[in-house]
Design a protein around this motif. Structure first.
Motif, PDB file in Angstrom:
ATOM      1  N   PHE A  26       0.825  -1.204   0.000  1.00 20.88           N
ATOM      2  CA  PHE A  26       0.000   0.000   0.000  1.00 20.88           C
ATOM      3  C   PHE A  26       0.864   1.262   0.000  1.00 20.88           C
ATOM      4  O   PHE A  26       0.498   2.270  -0.584  1.00 20.88           O
ATOM      5  N   TRP A  27       2.016   1.208   0.631  1.00 24.96           N
ATOM      6  CA  TRP A  27       2.882   2.373   0.792  1.00 24.96           C
ATOM      7  C   TRP A  27       3.436   2.892  -0.538  1.00 24.96           C
ATOM      8  O   TRP A  27       3.878   4.031  -0.615  1.00 24.96           O
ATOM      9  N   LYS A  28       3.389   2.084  -1.597  1.00 23.10           N
ATOM     10  CA  LYS A  28       3.893   2.530  -2.895  1.00 23.10           C
ATOM     11  C   LYS A  28       2.942   3.517  -3.568  1.00 23.10           C
ATOM     12  O   LYS A  28       3.342   4.221  -4.488  1.00 23.10           O
ATOM     13  N   GLN A 121      17.028   7.530  -0.120  1.00 26.61           N
ATOM     14  CA  GLN A 121      17.511   7.067   1.183  1.00 26.61           C
ATOM     15  C   GLN A 121      16.393   6.952   2.212  1.00 26.61           C
ATOM     16  O   GLN A 121      16.623   6.453   3.314  1.00 26.61           O
ATOM     17  N   GLY A 122      15.208   7.421   1.869  1.00 30.75           N
ATOM     18  CA  GLY A 122      14.072   7.312   2.775  1.00 30.75           C
ATOM     19  C   GLY A 122      13.386   5.970   2.619  1.00 30.75           C
ATOM     20  O   GLY A 122      13.845   5.087   1.887  1.00 30.75           O
ATOM     21  N   LEU A 123      12.266   5.825   3.301  1.00 26.57           N
ATOM     22  CA  LEU A 123      11.505   4.570   3.259  1.00 26.57           C
ATOM     23  C   LEU A 123      10.240   4.662   2.425  1.00 26.57           C
ATOM     24  O   LEU A 123       9.533   3.685   2.263  1.00 26.57           O
ATOM     25  N   ALA A 124       9.953   5.839   1.878  1.00 22.27           N
ATOM     26  CA  ALA A 124       8.722   6.035   1.108  1.00 22.27           C
ATOM     27  C   ALA A 124       9.051   6.768  -0.189  1.00 22.27           C
ATOM     28  O   ALA A 124      10.055   7.470  -0.273  1.00 22.27           O
ATOM     29  N   PRO A 125       8.190   6.631  -1.165  1.00 24.11           N
ATOM     30  CA  PRO A 125       8.388   7.391  -2.405  1.00 24.11           C
ATOM     31  C   PRO A 125       7.795   8.799  -2.283  1.00 24.11           C
ATOM     32  O   PRO A 125       7.193   9.152  -1.274  1.00 24.11           O
ATOM     33  N   PHE A 126       7.958   9.569  -3.328  1.00 27.96           N
ATOM     34  CA  PHE A 126       7.312  10.861  -3.471  1.00 27.96           C
ATOM     35  C   PHE A 126       5.957  10.567  -4.097  1.00 27.96           C
ATOM     36  O   PHE A 126       5.881   9.896  -5.112  1.00 27.96           O
ATOM     37  N   SER A 155       8.002   6.822  -9.126  1.00 26.68           N
ATOM     38  CA  SER A 155       8.618   5.494  -9.294  1.00 26.68           C
ATOM     39  C   SER A 155       9.942   5.371  -8.554  1.00 26.68           C
ATOM     40  O   SER A 155      10.531   4.297  -8.522  1.00 26.68           O
ATOM     41  N   TRP A 156      10.410   6.441  -7.942  1.00 26.84           N
ATOM     42  CA  TRP A 156      11.683   6.400  -7.226  1.00 26.84           C
ATOM     43  C   TRP A 156      11.464   5.835  -5.825  1.00 26.84           C
ATOM     44  O   TRP A 156      11.422   6.549  -4.831  1.00 26.84           O
ATOM     45  N   LEU A 157      11.337   4.536  -5.762  1.00 21.44           N
ATOM     46  CA  LEU A 157      11.104   3.837  -4.491  1.00 21.44           C
ATOM     47  C   LEU A 157      12.388   3.825  -3.660  1.00 21.44           C
ATOM     48  O   LEU A 157      13.460   4.160  -4.168  1.00 21.44           O
TER      49      LEU A 157
END
Length: 176
Positions: A26-28, A121-126, A155-157
């Motif tokens: 879901f986080w994507k 470097q984060g855990l979520a996309p924009f 798309s930058w996961l």
């Protein structure tokens, strides 16, 4: 997209949060906040750090709060401050450039082909479909040419990603 908010706190309820939202990925597609169990930061950032870190990484939160570890009056035992900072720094997205490959020269009005390697470097996309621009900057620091690139920033996961594209060099001869 809607902003996910679940009346539960990680790390103890993160499995139920994933079940509540109906899909492990879901986080994507939609942001989700994380709230640490109130008044448990001392335990969760020391003796239960591995459990906390794993839950946080699997949840892929965009932000942490409203309760967060900085609200507790705890001395910096067992790396409490560094672990709190790790949670904050890993929330959301953070893009870091690794390399940019460009030709040393190109003819005016021709295509300038380039490749950029970077890491989220984060855990979520924009989550917003923000337009990505490519630009040529002249020796005075001014934008001499720019155009939208055929890139979907969503798309930058988390992890490495690469952009290969072309930019029309509609500029006079010079150093850019």
């Amino acid at each position: 997209p809607w902003m996910g908010y679940r009346d539960g706190q990680f790390p103890d309820s993160f499995g139920r949060t994933k079940e509540f939202l109906g899909a492990p990925d879901f986080w994507k597609k939609q942001p989700l906040g994380a709230q640490m169990i109130s008044e448990a930061a001392g335990r969760l950032l020391s003796t239960e750090w591995e459990k906390t870190k794993t839950a946080f990484e699997e949840l892929h939160p965009t932000y942490i709060g409203p309760y967060n570890p900085s609200m507790d009056d705890i001395t910096d035992q067992d790396g409490y401050k560094a672990r709190s900072e790790w949670l904050v720094r890993r929330s959301g997205y953070e893009f870091a450039l690794k390399s940019a490959l460009l030709p040393l020269s190109c003819a005016p009005n021709s295509d300038l082909t380039f490749t950029v390697e970077a890491t989220n470097q984060g855990l979520a996309p924009f989550y917003y479909p923000w337009e990505v621009q490519g630009a040529l900057i002249n020796s005075s620091g001014e934008v001499a040419a720019s155009e939208a690139l055929p890139v979907d920033i969503r798309s930058w996961l988390p992890g490495p990603f690469k952009i290969s594209s072309k930019l029309k060099a509609k500029v006079s001869p010079g150093v850019y």
